[in-house]
Design a protein around this motif. Sequence first.
Motif, short mmCIF file in Angstrom:
data_model
loop_
_atom_site.label_atom_id
_atom_site.label_comp_id
_atom_site.label_asym_id
_atom_site.label_seq_id
_atom_site.Cartn_x
_atom_site.Cartn_y
_atom_site.Cartn_z
N PRO A 19 45.97 48.15 51.71
CA PRO A 19 44.52 47.94 51.53
C PRO A 19 44.04 46.55 51.93
O PRO A 19 43.68 45.73 51.10
N ILE A 20 44.03 46.30 53.23
CA ILE A 20 43.53 45.02 53.76
C ILE A 20 42.03 45.14 54.02
O ILE A 20 41.55 46.22 54.34
N GLU A 43 40.30 34.31 44.51
CA GLU A 43 40.41 35.67 45.08
C GLU A 43 41.10 36.57 44.06
O GLU A 43 42.17 36.25 43.56
N THR A 46 45.33 39.67 46.04
CA THR A 46 45.97 38.94 47.15
C THR A 46 46.46 39.88 48.23
O THR A 46 46.39 39.58 49.42
N SER A 51 43.67 38.22 53.78
CA SER A 51 42.33 37.61 53.65
C SER A 51 42.43 36.14 53.24
O SER A 51 41.66 35.30 53.72
N ILE A 66 45.14 36.17 42.86
CA ILE A 66 45.81 36.94 41.81
C ILE A 66 46.29 38.29 42.37
O ILE A 66 45.52 39.00 43.03
N ASP A 69 51.28 43.07 42.19
CA ASP A 69 52.46 43.67 42.83
C ASP A 69 53.35 42.55 43.38
O ASP A 69 52.97 41.82 44.29
N ARG A 72 54.22 42.53 47.17
CA ARG A 72 53.09 42.07 48.00
C ARG A 72 52.92 40.56 47.87
O ARG A 72 52.70 39.87 48.87
N GLY A 94 50.38 38.80 38.25
CA GLY A 94 50.09 39.39 36.95
C GLY A 94 48.91 40.33 37.03
O GLY A 94 48.29 40.49 38.09
N ASP A 95 48.62 40.95 35.89
CA ASP A 95 47.49 41.87 35.81
C ASP A 95 46.22 41.05 35.60
O ASP A 95 46.08 40.36 34.58
N ASN A 97 43.43 41.79 34.67
CA ASN A 97 42.71 42.11 33.43
C ASN A 97 43.23 41.27 32.26
O ASN A 97 42.51 41.01 31.31
N ASP A 115 38.20 41.52 44.97
CA ASP A 115 38.78 42.56 45.84
C ASP A 115 40.00 43.20 45.16
O ASP A 115 40.96 43.58 45.82
N GLY A 116 39.94 43.29 43.83
CA GLY A 116 41.05 43.88 43.07
C GLY A 116 40.71 45.29 42.63
O GLY A 116 40.10 46.05 43.39
N PRO A 117 41.08 45.67 41.39
CA PRO A 117 40.82 47.03 40.92
C PRO A 117 39.31 47.31 40.79
O PRO A 117 38.61 46.61 40.04
C1 LIG Z 1 42.04 45.66 48.43
S1 LIG Z 1 43.59 44.92 48.07
C2 LIG Z 1 43.33 43.22 48.42
C3 LIG Z 1 43.30 42.95 49.91
C4 LIG Z 1 43.28 41.49 50.27
N1 LIG Z 1 42.20 40.77 49.61
C5 LIG Z 1 43.12 41.37 51.76
O1 LIG Z 1 42.06 41.76 52.28
O2 LIG Z 1 44.07 40.91 52.43
C6 LIG Z 1 43.62 44.94 46.32
C7 LIG Z 1 44.86 44.32 45.72
O3 LIG Z 1 44.63 44.21 44.32
C8 LIG Z 1 45.86 44.43 43.66
N2 LIG Z 1 45.59 44.86 42.29
C9 LIG Z 1 45.24 46.10 41.86
N3 LIG Z 1 45.11 46.11 40.52
C10 LIG Z 1 45.40 44.85 40.10
C11 LIG Z 1 45.45 44.23 38.82
N4 LIG Z 1 45.18 44.94 37.72
N5 LIG Z 1 45.76 42.93 38.75
C12 LIG Z 1 46.02 42.20 39.87
N6 LIG Z 1 46.00 42.74 41.12
C13 LIG Z 1 45.69 44.04 41.23
C14 LIG Z 1 46.53 45.53 44.49
O4 LIG Z 1 47.94 45.53 44.28
C15 LIG Z 1 46.12 45.17 45.90
O5 LIG Z 1 47.11 44.44 46.57
#
Ligand SMILES: C[S@@+](CC[C@H](N)C(=O)[O-])C[C@H]1O[C@@H](n2cnc3c(N)ncnc32)[C@H](O)[C@@H]1O
Length: 196
Positions: A19-20, A43, A46, A51, A66, A69, A72, A94-95, A97, A115-117
């Motif tokens: 998901p970039i 951000e 990550t 990005s 943040i 995974d 990643r 970390g999470d 949230n 750009d997270g959840p």
């Molecule tokens: C859309 S992608 C980010 C793309 C990145 N900004 C880019 O464009 O290169 C969303 C990311 O948020 C992470 N993510 C999802 N839920 C998360 C959480 N609860 N805490 C931290 N990261 C989370 C996912 O693992 C994923 O890698």
Amino acid sequence: MPMNKLEKIKEGSKVEFLPILSDECERVLLDIMKNEKPKEILEIGTCVGYSSTKMLLASDAHIDTIEIDENRRNEAIEVWKEYNVYDRVTSYLGDVNDILTNVVKDKVYDFIFIDGPKSRYLEHLKIVMPHIRKDGIILADDVLFFGLVNGDEWVPHKHRTIVTHLREFMKYIKSCDELDVKIIDEGNGIAVMRRK
Ligand SMILES: C[S@@+](CC[C@H](N)C(=O)[O-])C[C@H]1O[C@@H](n2cnc3c(N)ncnc32)[C@H](O)[C@@H]1O
């Protein structure tokens, strides 16, 4: 000409789902780097550092970023090192949230990229709002989620939670007195919010 690492990540993300950010969102981000010249960036999401690396190469900013995974995040570290920007990164594993409140504590950012959840965008926005400087920009990607967020039409079950939360997020930002909001209907929808 051989592709560089960032081009490979972008191309690879289309073949094997990663998901970039979209090309449209990338253009908006790079315009913000050029016009706003942020020094401190936050951000959420990550991924593998695409990005963040783009933003760091287009500015002299420092970024807090943040990711939940670990694989990643590790891949992102390799990318930052390859592009010699790692010294301007603070990477949190970390999470979001659980850790966002602590990450932003005592900080003021010039630019925030949400750009997270997607189901948690509104909660995250409310947490980061006191930490964006006046006139600073908060950008949230994918806010129109395949065109399902605008309107009241029926939404497939698997997307219902995200769409319901994004509708609440959109309603909130459009009526928020503290933000000037522009919605760019490109990619999956980009919300650009300037703190008044
Ligand atoms: C859309 S992608 C980010 C793309 C990145 N900004 C880019 O464009 O290169 C969303 C990311 O948020 C992470 N993510 C999802 N839920 C998360 C959480 N609860 N805490 C931290 N990261 C989370 C996912 O693992 C994923 O890698």
